[in-house]
Design a protein around this motif. Structure first.
Motif, PDB file in Angstrom:
ATOM      1  N   LEU A 189      57.010 -30.944  55.972  1.00 28.18           N
ATOM      2  CA  LEU A 189      57.675 -29.674  56.220  1.00 28.18           C
ATOM      3  C   LEU A 189      57.757 -29.397  57.725  1.00 28.18           C
ATOM      4  O   LEU A 189      57.014 -29.985  58.512  1.00 28.18           O
ATOM      5  CB  LEU A 189      56.928 -28.532  55.526  1.00 28.18           C
ATOM      6  N   LYS A 190      58.644 -28.497  58.094  1.00 23.28           N
ATOM      7  CA  LYS A 190      58.823 -28.141  59.505  1.00 23.28           C
ATOM      8  C   LYS A 190      57.536 -27.608  60.128  1.00 23.28           C
ATOM      9  O   LYS A 190      57.282 -27.781  61.311  1.00 23.28           O
ATOM     10  CB  LYS A 190      59.924 -27.082  59.651  1.00 23.28           C
ATOM     11  N   ASN A 191      56.726 -26.919  59.323  1.00 25.01           N
ATOM     12  CA  ASN A 191      55.495 -26.320  59.852  1.00 25.01           C
ATOM     13  C   ASN A 191      54.348 -27.327  59.938  1.00 25.01           C
ATOM     14  O   ASN A 191      53.218 -26.957  60.261  1.00 25.01           O
ATOM     15  CB  ASN A 191      55.088 -25.108  59.002  1.00 25.01           C
ATOM     16  N   GLY A 192      54.645 -28.586  59.601  1.00 26.50           N
ATOM     17  CA  GLY A 192      53.623 -29.626  59.701  1.00 26.50           C
ATOM     18  C   GLY A 192      52.917 -29.917  58.393  1.00 26.50           C
ATOM     19  O   GLY A 192      52.174 -30.899  58.300  1.00 26.50           O
ATOM     20  N   ASP A 193      53.104 -29.062  57.392  1.00 26.25           N
ATOM     21  CA  ASP A 193      52.465 -29.311  56.099  1.00 26.25           C
ATOM     22  C   ASP A 193      52.972 -30.623  55.500  1.00 26.25           C
ATOM     23  O   ASP A 193      54.148 -30.965  55.637  1.00 26.25           O
ATOM     24  CB  ASP A 193      52.774 -28.180  55.110  1.00 26.25           C
ATOM     25  N   ILE A 194      52.070 -31.304  54.834  1.00 32.16           N
ATOM     26  CA  ILE A 194      52.407 -32.550  54.139  1.00 32.16           C
ATOM     27  C   ILE A 194      52.264 -32.322  52.631  1.00 32.16           C
ATOM     28  O   ILE A 194      51.274 -31.759  52.162  1.00 32.16           O
ATOM     29  CB  ILE A 194      51.453 -33.700  54.545  1.00 32.16           C
ATOM     30  N   LYS A 195      53.273 -32.751  51.896  1.00 33.79           N
ATOM     31  CA  LYS A 195      53.239 -32.675  50.440  1.00 33.79           C
ATOM     32  C   LYS A 195      53.504 -34.075  49.891  1.00 33.79           C
ATOM     33  O   LYS A 195      54.189 -34.884  50.533  1.00 33.79           O
ATOM     34  CB  LYS A 195      54.338 -31.746  49.903  1.00 33.79           C
ATOM     35  N   ASN A 196      53.020 -34.339  48.703  1.00 35.79           N
ATOM     36  CA  ASN A 196      53.440 -35.532  47.971  1.00 35.79           C
ATOM     37  C   ASN A 196      54.208 -35.076  46.746  1.00 35.79           C
ATOM     38  O   ASN A 196      53.688 -34.307  45.935  1.00 35.79           O
ATOM     39  CB  ASN A 196      52.238 -36.372  47.529  1.00 35.79           C
ATOM     40  N   LEU A 197      55.431 -35.560  46.631  1.00 38.22           N
ATOM     41  CA  LEU A 197      56.251 -35.236  45.460  1.00 38.22           C
ATOM     42  C   LEU A 197      56.227 -36.455  44.557  1.00 38.22           C
ATOM     43  O   LEU A 197      56.626 -37.547  44.981  1.00 38.22           O
ATOM     44  CB  LEU A 197      57.680 -34.917  45.894  1.00 38.22           C
ATOM     45  N   GLY A 198      55.749 -36.273  43.325  1.00 37.38           N
ATOM     46  CA  GLY A 198      55.549 -37.466  42.519  1.00 37.38           C
ATOM     47  C   GLY A 198      55.752 -37.285  41.035  1.00 37.38           C
ATOM     48  O   GLY A 198      56.060 -36.190  40.534  1.00 37.38           O
TER      49      GLY A 198
END
Lengths: 108, 108
Positions: free
Chosen positions: B29-38
């Motif tokens: 994300l732009k704010n630096g957050d990391i997600k895993n979409l799975g």
């Protein structure tokens, strides 16, 4: 090949066919282009897909064997390569390993 | 729940564990957050995961049964719900159907 898409939207719910042997997510680019980012798992039988619009399938990782329409040839594609499928066509794809791919809708 | 992420980067190559029963893509994300979409496919045995950082697992579609660390309870989670896993922990997850999920790294 860039390792990532930037400034895109991605649909959270995946599109799954062949009982999970092909899983993809829809990605929308700022310019309106639509891509499908997906994975194909190893199968014994080829997976068969039909196109509505033209598609260019880009192999991100893995090796696959592809047959397009009634062509007798089976072509092998490696990571970084891609193949073009006309609209209203059919292609089959099979691999012994996991494939990451991008489907460029419209063939761009 | 929004149906899509907007203005994100996504790594093209997937992360695959358990022979393809769990497939995910890293989203930034732009704010630096990391997600895993799975996606997790149906399995006979639970899949076991270990966390380094805290994680919040959000179920986008499907139903799953989850056990966290040594807790005896097995909780059921439905689409739209999520569960929190502390850092340096372990959880097991199993489903009879295909699950779409988002792993919010850091637990946010």
């Amino acid at each position: 090949m860039q390792i990532q898409f930037n400034d895109v939207s991605i649909i959270k719910k995946s599109n799954i066919v062949y009982a999970g042997y092909c899983i993809s997510h829809v990605i929308k680019l700022k310019n309106g282009d639509i891509k499908n980012l997906g994975v194909i798992l190893p199968t014994v039988e080829p997976l068969i897909f039909e196109t509505q619009m033209a598609e260019r399938i880009e192999i991100v990782s893995g090796i696959c064997r592809v047959q397009i329409n009634e062509k007798p040839e089976i072509e092998i594609y490696y990571a970084g390569q891609s193949f073009y499928v006309p609209k209203k066509s059919q292609f089959s794809i099979i691999s012994d390993e996991i494939i990451d791919y991008i489907c460029h809708i419209g063939g761009t």
